[in-house]
Design a protein around this motif. Sequence first.
Motif, PDB file in Angstrom:
ATOM      1  N   LYS A 228       0.793  -1.227   0.000  1.00 35.76           N
ATOM      2  CA  LYS A 228       0.000   0.000   0.000  1.00 35.76           C
ATOM      3  C   LYS A 228       0.831   1.287   0.000  1.00 35.76           C
ATOM      4  N   GLY A 229       2.102   1.186   0.372  1.00 36.06           N
ATOM      5  CA  GLY A 229       2.928   2.385   0.466  1.00 36.06           C
ATOM      6  C   GLY A 229       2.892   3.007   1.854  1.00 36.06           C
ATOM      7  N   PHE A 230       3.748   3.996   2.063  1.00 34.68           N
ATOM      8  CA  PHE A 230       3.872   4.656   3.367  1.00 34.68           C
ATOM      9  C   PHE A 230       3.914   6.169   3.184  1.00 34.68           C
ATOM     10  N   ASP A 231       3.032   6.683   2.326  1.00 32.49           N
ATOM     11  CA  ASP A 231       2.960   8.110   2.017  1.00 32.49           C
ATOM     12  C   ASP A 231       4.251   8.590   1.347  1.00 32.49           C
ATOM     13  N   VAL A 232       4.439   9.907   1.311  1.00 36.23           N
ATOM     14  CA  VAL A 232       5.579  10.500   0.619  1.00 36.23           C
ATOM     15  C   VAL A 232       6.785  10.576   1.555  1.00 36.23           C
ATOM     16  N   TYR A 233       7.936  10.192   1.038  1.00 33.37           N
ATOM     17  CA  TYR A 233       9.154  10.214   1.854  1.00 33.37           C
ATOM     18  C   TYR A 233       9.522  11.652   2.212  1.00 33.37           C
ATOM     19  N   ASP A 234       9.850  11.881   3.457  1.00 30.92           N
ATOM     20  CA  ASP A 234      10.330  13.174   3.935  1.00 30.92           C
ATOM     21  C   ASP A 234      11.386  12.910   4.999  1.00 30.92           C
ATOM     22  N   ALA A 235      12.558  13.506   4.857  1.00 29.56           N
ATOM     23  CA  ALA A 235      13.673  13.225   5.757  1.00 29.56           C
ATOM     24  C   ALA A 235      13.379  13.588   7.202  1.00 29.56           C
ATOM     25  N   ILE A 236      12.456  14.534   7.422  1.00 29.02           N
ATOM     26  CA  ILE A 236      12.167  14.992   8.775  1.00 29.02           C
ATOM     27  C   ILE A 236      10.907  14.352   9.336  1.00 29.02           C
ATOM     28  N   LYS A 237       9.858  14.268   8.529  1.00 26.10           N
ATOM     29  CA  LYS A 237       8.558  13.855   9.043  1.00 26.10           C
ATOM     30  C   LYS A 237       8.161  12.424   8.711  1.00 26.10           C
ATOM     31  N   ASN A 238       8.800  11.812   7.718  1.00 22.51           N
ATOM     32  CA  ASN A 238       8.349  10.495   7.288  1.00 22.51           C
ATOM     33  C   ASN A 238       9.481   9.749   6.592  1.00 22.51           C
ATOM     34  N   ASN A 239      10.436   9.288   7.374  1.00 20.95           N
ATOM     35  CA  ASN A 239      11.614   8.655   6.784  1.00 20.95           C
ATOM     36  C   ASN A 239      11.656   7.153   7.095  1.00 20.95           C
ATOM     37  N   CYS A 240      12.776   6.537   6.781  1.00 26.07           N
ATOM     38  CA  CYS A 240      12.897   5.085   6.933  1.00 26.07           C
ATOM     39  C   CYS A 240      12.782   4.636   8.383  1.00 26.07           C
ATOM     40  N   GLU A 241      13.257   5.445   9.318  1.00 27.28           N
ATOM     41  CA  GLU A 241      13.145   5.086  10.727  1.00 27.28           C
ATOM     42  C   GLU A 241      11.696   5.213  11.199  1.00 27.28           C
ATOM     43  N   ASP A 242      10.998   6.253  10.718  1.00 24.23           N
ATOM     44  CA  ASP A 242       9.578   6.385  11.019  1.00 24.23           C
ATOM     45  C   ASP A 242       8.812   5.145  10.560  1.00 24.23           C
TER      46      ASP A 242
END
Length: 241
Positions: free
Chosen positions: A145-159
């Motif tokens: 399904k995906g995990f929304d749009v990648y963002d280094a601060i708000k939505n990254n690989c650790e998130d």
Amino acid sequence: MGVLTNKIEREDLKPGDHIYSYRRAYTYSHHGIYVDAGNVIHFTRKEGQETGAGTVLDRFIEVSLPPQRPLDLDNPCPICGDESKRDGVISSCLDCFLSGGDLYLYEYGVTLTFFLAKARGGTCTLASSESPGQVIHRAFYFLRKGFDVYDAIKNNCEDFALCCKTGLRVNSTVGQSGQASFIQAAASAGGILSATVSMARSSILGVAGLAASCGTYCVQRYINDIGVRGDVMNVVLEEET
């Protein structure tokens, strides 16, 4: 495993483990969920895209990239294929995930003393992990399904990995990533220390400034940890038919 290092051997990996590996001389780490049989599900993006965060953290938190080795388009990885050209949530072999780096295990349910003793963020959390079966189920769900749009601060690989492990997400200007909170805390503490040192005229003031900056750093890291934050919500996976 311990305060000094989270390094782990491959033979000690278990399905559902949250693993990571450092990139570019330890400037940042890339995170994922170990599934089984040498497979890792992780959240990444293509090289050359902008983070779009527009903050000073962009200069410190590098974006998690697929394998850094030069692409051999004629001879893709015999295990996972040419995953390096994709972005979003992907599945790849452990070797491609590590990209030549060492293997580390992210720790869950640590004590406050242990958490604060880990000088670098993005290595552990006060939050507890759910069962391996639940973790793997979420990882495969986000793979589809995906995990929304990648963002280094708000939505990254650790998130992504934290969400798989805990079932929690943060809806805020800064996500639950320990790397992001670590840099934010270091920036806040550094500002206090710099201002104090510039005004200090005695060793007592210097020590006071150091204590204040260390205290600010610890508090900032603590309040941003997903295990104590109040702005988290449970992720509900859509039923698939």
